[in-house]
Design a protein around this motif. Sequence first.
Motif: not given
Length: 276
Positions: A44-60
Amino acid sequence: MKKPESSPFLVLIVLILSFVLLNSCGGVPEENSTSAASEGNVFSVDEVLEMVSKENDVTRTLYTKAIVGKGKLQGMKFDEDWRKDDVEAGPLPALFLRGVATSIRKGPIPLGLYLGSDFPINNANKFEGEQEKLFEEIKETQDPKFFYDESQKLHTAMFVDLASAQACVTCHNDHPQTAKTDWKLGDVMGATTWQYPKDSLSYTGALDVLNAYAKGTVDVYVEYLDEIAAFKSSEKPIIGDKWPEDGNYLPTPEVFLDSVRKLSSYETLKSLIASK
């Protein structure tokens, strides 16, 4: 400066799934209708957006604490006008994220990204309408919000953005245009918002989204190092395998992104493999 040759967040997946070896920092091309239909949409699009959000949290978090926070202690400067020729500085964390968003927007993957708040420094980033209402709930619960934005025809996900480092708190409290001067560590400062037009994605489509984000981080960090190379009056940090906590150093793109990879959530990897 030469960019790393592989996507930082997907290198573990590369070791497992051979077709990802075709990916570079630019990601794989957008899937066509035939391949998408044969592969099938598994996320689902929600699952993918949550994945990329977690990657962003780590990077930021890594950039904010290890580069900006520690870098300031070494005399490094970070400024909202960092791209101007007469400003010898790097991007503040929010501007690092904006640079990532700009890179994504220039690419072929229709992934939207921006950071909003009810007390932004830039009024253009102030939440309005439905997002303003949802942000009030996010401030109370710190839980993400997923919804379909009818006005933009985009599936939207909002994730809490916390004041996780003193560098963020100090910058926002002291900024001449700030609308709030009493921020403190742990406060909900805003929400990172992601958007995508489809309600579901195939395996390849999910990798496209993750790679688009990875490319954005590479682009902005390399741009920062290129700015340093052009410094005329400021002392230039030594670029290599050391970090600001060790002195006047900055990691190469490869070292920075390797650290992101090591810190990245294994949940993303598990989610991608579990669906295959």
